[in-house]
Design a protein around this motif. Structure first.
Motif, PDB file in Angstrom:
ATOM      1  N   UNK A   1     -18.625  37.614  33.907  1.00 51.50           N
ATOM      2  CA  UNK A   1     -19.043  38.900  33.977  1.00 51.50           C
ATOM      3  C   UNK A   1     -19.965  39.462  34.834  1.00 51.50           C
ATOM      4  N   UNK A   2     -20.089  38.511  36.142  1.00 49.08           N
ATOM      5  CA  UNK A   2     -20.728  38.885  37.390  1.00 49.08           C
ATOM      6  C   UNK A   2     -19.802  39.557  38.225  1.00 49.08           C
ATOM      7  N   UNK A   3     -18.358  39.463  38.081  1.00 52.37           N
ATOM      8  CA  UNK A   3     -17.377  39.759  39.021  1.00 52.37           C
ATOM      9  C   UNK A   3     -16.532  40.768  38.644  1.00 52.37           C
ATOM     10  N   UNK A   4     -15.696  41.325  39.574  1.00 50.23           N
ATOM     11  CA  UNK A   4     -14.807  42.415  39.606  1.00 50.23           C
ATOM     12  C   UNK A   4     -13.394  41.764  39.398  1.00 50.23           C
ATOM     13  N   UNK A   5     -13.153  40.629  40.010  1.00 43.39           N
ATOM     14  CA  UNK A   5     -11.858  40.187  40.283  1.00 43.39           C
ATOM     15  C   UNK A   5     -11.773  38.325  40.139  1.00 43.39           C
ATOM     16  N   UNK A   6     -10.602  38.043  39.959  1.00 47.77           N
ATOM     17  CA  UNK A   6     -10.608  36.529  39.628  1.00 47.77           C
ATOM     18  C   UNK A   6      -9.415  35.816  40.599  1.00 47.77           C
ATOM     19  N   UNK A   7      -9.512  34.664  41.169  1.00 50.25           N
ATOM     20  CA  UNK A   7      -8.434  34.168  41.933  1.00 50.25           C
ATOM     21  C   UNK A   7      -7.930  33.130  40.762  1.00 50.25           C
ATOM     22  N   UNK A   8      -6.749  33.122  40.363  1.00 49.81           N
ATOM     23  CA  UNK A   8      -6.377  32.247  39.102  1.00 49.81           C
ATOM     24  C   UNK A   8      -5.518  31.262  40.170  1.00 49.81           C
ATOM     25  N   UNK A   9      -5.957  29.929  40.185  1.00 52.56           N
ATOM     26  CA  UNK A   9      -5.162  28.785  40.927  1.00 52.56           C
ATOM     27  C   UNK A   9      -4.553  27.935  40.001  1.00 52.56           C
ATOM     28  N   UNK A  10      -3.182  27.647  40.347  1.00 49.56           N
ATOM     29  CA  UNK A  10      -2.319  26.619  39.606  1.00 49.56           C
ATOM     30  C   UNK A  10      -1.458  25.668  40.762  1.00 49.56           C
ATOM     31  N   UNK A  11      -1.707  24.437  40.208  1.00 52.53           N
ATOM     32  CA  UNK A  11      -1.440  23.120  41.065  1.00 52.53           C
ATOM     33  C   UNK A  11       0.256  23.319  41.220  1.00 52.53           C
ATOM     34  N   UNK A  12       0.889  23.566  42.357  1.00 52.32           N
ATOM     35  CA  UNK A  12       2.267  23.521  42.694  1.00 52.32           C
ATOM     36  C   UNK A  12       3.072  22.600  42.069  1.00 52.32           C
ATOM     37  N   UNK A  13       2.414  21.129  41.720  1.00 54.83           N
ATOM     38  CA  UNK A  13       3.372  20.116  41.190  1.00 54.83           C
ATOM     39  C   UNK A  13       3.343  20.240  39.588  1.00 54.83           C
ATOM     40  N   UNK A  14       1.670  20.557  39.193  1.00 60.82           N
ATOM     41  CA  UNK A  14       1.763  20.445  37.494  1.00 60.82           C
ATOM     42  C   UNK A  14       2.038  21.541  36.874  1.00 60.82           C
TER      43      UNK A  14
END
Length: 600
Positions: A96-109
């Protein structure tokens, strides 16, 4: 005060253990926020328990100063969030306090259950999302395949997915440039009446309650008189801090900025997470939309081992509640355990963390009763009652039927473990909804009773899939079920703290397991102790803790059998008398054993 065009507010979201906290460390490193002496792994995980378990529990914030390639200086407000399903409420508040998000995904999982859940939270909050594939240094990493998976499942363009390695810093500079480019600056009116959102708070023994806020309109100044609109209390701002990444005092916070407000707030009643702070002399016309009230899903009793610690436990719960608004409690008493509190949590891990924090941070020694969920009891008169404890269940004659909460569970699993997961879900009374393939994994969705999930379902998923399975859930509805109250009697006396509500089809098995487990922990007495499990007046399982027995006939070498019989009869009468007056002390391990029934 920083120009709004040079502020970026963003969050890091991902499934548990995909590298959010390490990525936050590298962002602090690359921008020179920490000196070599101050650096440590998982810098933003402040609590000892977070560092030991290697998980983030509280969302943490840091302000980063970054000079971009265009030569301008930017202020990046970073919020690192938890990944575990029990703490998704922390994530929704941070977003709620942001304008953006960095969505992280594990390269092996690859994409897992919480990846999807957190991506949908960010989309619902209307944020600009930057997709990132982390851990590209691992031998099993497949960044190209994972980028394609993010395109197929979440709809991002595979060419836009950034490959990074949070461990050695590869790709971090490109990520910072992407954040400055893609995430929009905040749009607040500096001349409008002040509106600031309280999205976290914690208790400090020196200054009282510290509130973490994001300013949307106007500004906050030191010495300013403000009103907390939801609770209706008026305060004067004593101090303002920004966290970059250590707290630093400032005189004002402008639109788009994130900081800490200290305003002489001493107790929980005076602050509410999701509240709006406004200027007392120029109140805003309407407050910011807060957060939806979160409902606890799991309930357990917390009792001090030493009854003298009751007052300390109450004070500790009040302080913890300020910091964790998803946790609720109310006083209750138990015949077996004395005075304590009935506490509500978002899940079983949440209850474990709360208990551990109480024991560590406040030096308390606690007993926890078996966790239950909230049931709805429909009486013969047609009234609906909500109960959280088996002890609160009305007489069977007054009950028409009992309803229990159901959830939709989403499990992501490699195909070789699919059979084991399906078997587990069927054992837990699950109804399969659908199944789909996500890259190298299969997503299965089941409707399950929350009661069957709450204790050890997450652990079982991890063990049967060798750690590769992931699990997320959301509440569905209440449904009528054939449930019964299972009482435990020790030496003929019911032990209310060990009673539980179970499905009739499983009551016999559960009762048998419970009595066997308790037999291991209840110490032997001078007489036989019967441990029984009963539904109403019908005993369905029983074990006996055999008596300690002295060999009273040892002195009789041969001679008349009646001498031996007389001594044995005398011993038997003594034991009978002892049983009538004796009380059995139930150790804490017995209560903990009741929690671990699912391990069988």
């Amino acid at each position: 005060m920083t120009e709004q065009s040079q502020i970026r507010n963003f969050s890091i979201v991902a499934h548990i253990d995909h590298g959010k906290s390490t990525l936050a460390d590298r962002l602090l490193d690359v921008t020179g926020a920490l000196t070599a002496r101050e650096k440590k792994a998982q810098f933003l995980d402040k609590m000892d328990i977070e560092r030991e378990r290697g998980i983030t529990i509280k969302a943490q914030t840091a302000r980063i100063h970054y000079r971009a390639k265009d030569g301008k200086d930017y202020v990046l407000n970073l919020i690192d969030t938890p990944g575990h399903v029990d703490f998704s409420y922390e994530v929704s508040r941070a977003l709620q306090a942001c304008e953006g998000a960095v969505l992280v995904v594990d390269a092996s999982q690859g994409i897992e259950a919480q990846t999807l859940a957190n991506a949908y939270l960010a989309v619902d909050a209307g944020l600009e999302i930057i997709p990132v594939v982390n851990k590209i240094d691992l031998p099993a990493a497949d960044p190209v395949g994972r980028a394609q998976e993010m395109e197929d499942v979440l709809g991002f363009d595979a060419a836009d997915v950034l490959p990074v390695c949070a461990k050695d810093g590869r790709g971090i500079s490109e990520l910072l440039e992407r954040i400055v480019e893609k995430i929009p600056p905040p749009h607040g009116d500096p001349n409008a009446p002040t509106r600031a959102l309280v999205f976290d708070a914690w208790f400090d023994s020196y200054v009282g309650v510290a509130m973490l806020v994001r300013v949307f309109d106007g500004e906050l100044r030191k010495g300013m008189r403000v009103r907390l609109i939801a609770v209706g209390s008026d305060r004067e701002i004593n101090e303002l801090h920004v966290v970059d990444p250590f707290p630093r005092k400032v005189d004002r916070l402008g639109p788009g900025e994130v900081g800490v407000v200290i305003a002489g707030v001493k107790s929980l009643q005076d602050v509410k997470i999701g509240d709006t702070i406004s200027d007392l002399n120029r109140l805003c016309s309407e407050p910011l939309p807060g957060f939806k009230e979160v409902k606890p899903m799991v309930f357990a009793g917390l009792y001090p081992v030493d009854s003298d610690d009751y007052v300390d436990l109450k004070a500790a719960l009040e302080k913890l509640r300020i910091n964790d608004s998803s946790f609720v409690y109310e006083p209750e008493t138990s015949a077996a355990l004395g005075f304590g509190f009935r506490c509500g949590f978002l899940g079983f891990l949440h209850s474990e963390i709360v208990q551990e924090r109480l024991e560590r941070e406040y030096n308390l020694n606690l007993i926890t009763t078996s966790p239950t969920v909230r049931y709805q009891i429909v009486t013969i008169e047609g009234k609906t009652l909500e109960i959280e404890s088996p002890a609160a269940l009305p007489d069977l004659q007054k009950i028409d039927h009992i309803q229990e909460p159901y959830i939709v569970a989403t499990v992501h699993v490699p195909d070789e473990y699919l059979g084991a997961v399906l078997t587990l879900c069927q054992e837990r009374r699950g109804i399969q909804r659908d199944m789909s393939v996500h890259g190298s994994r299969i997503q299965v969705r089941y409707e399950l009773p929350l009661n069957e999930v709450v204790l050890d379902f997450h652990d079982r998923i991890k063990s049967i899939t060798r750690g590769y399975g992931s699990f997320d859930y959301e509440f569905l509805d209440y449904r009528q079920s054939d449930l019964v109250k299972l009482d435990v009697l020790v030496n003929g006396d019911p032990v209310d703290a060990l009673s539980l509500i179970a499905h009739r089809s499983k009551a016999q098995h559960t009762g048998s397991l419970l009595t066997q487990k308790l037999k291991e922990f209840i110490p032997r007495q001078m007489y036989d102790v019967a441990i029984q499990a009963a539904i109403g007046s019908r005993v369905i399982a029983r074990t006996t803790v055999k008596a300690l027995r002295k060999n009273v006939t040892a002195k009789c070498y041969g001679g008349d059998i009646t001498r031996k019989r007389k001594l044995l009869e005398k011993q038997k009468a003594g034991k009978k008398r002892m049983k009538m007056v004796g009380s059995v002390e139930i150790p804490q391990e017995a209560f903990l054993a009741a929690l671990k029934l699912g391990d069988e």
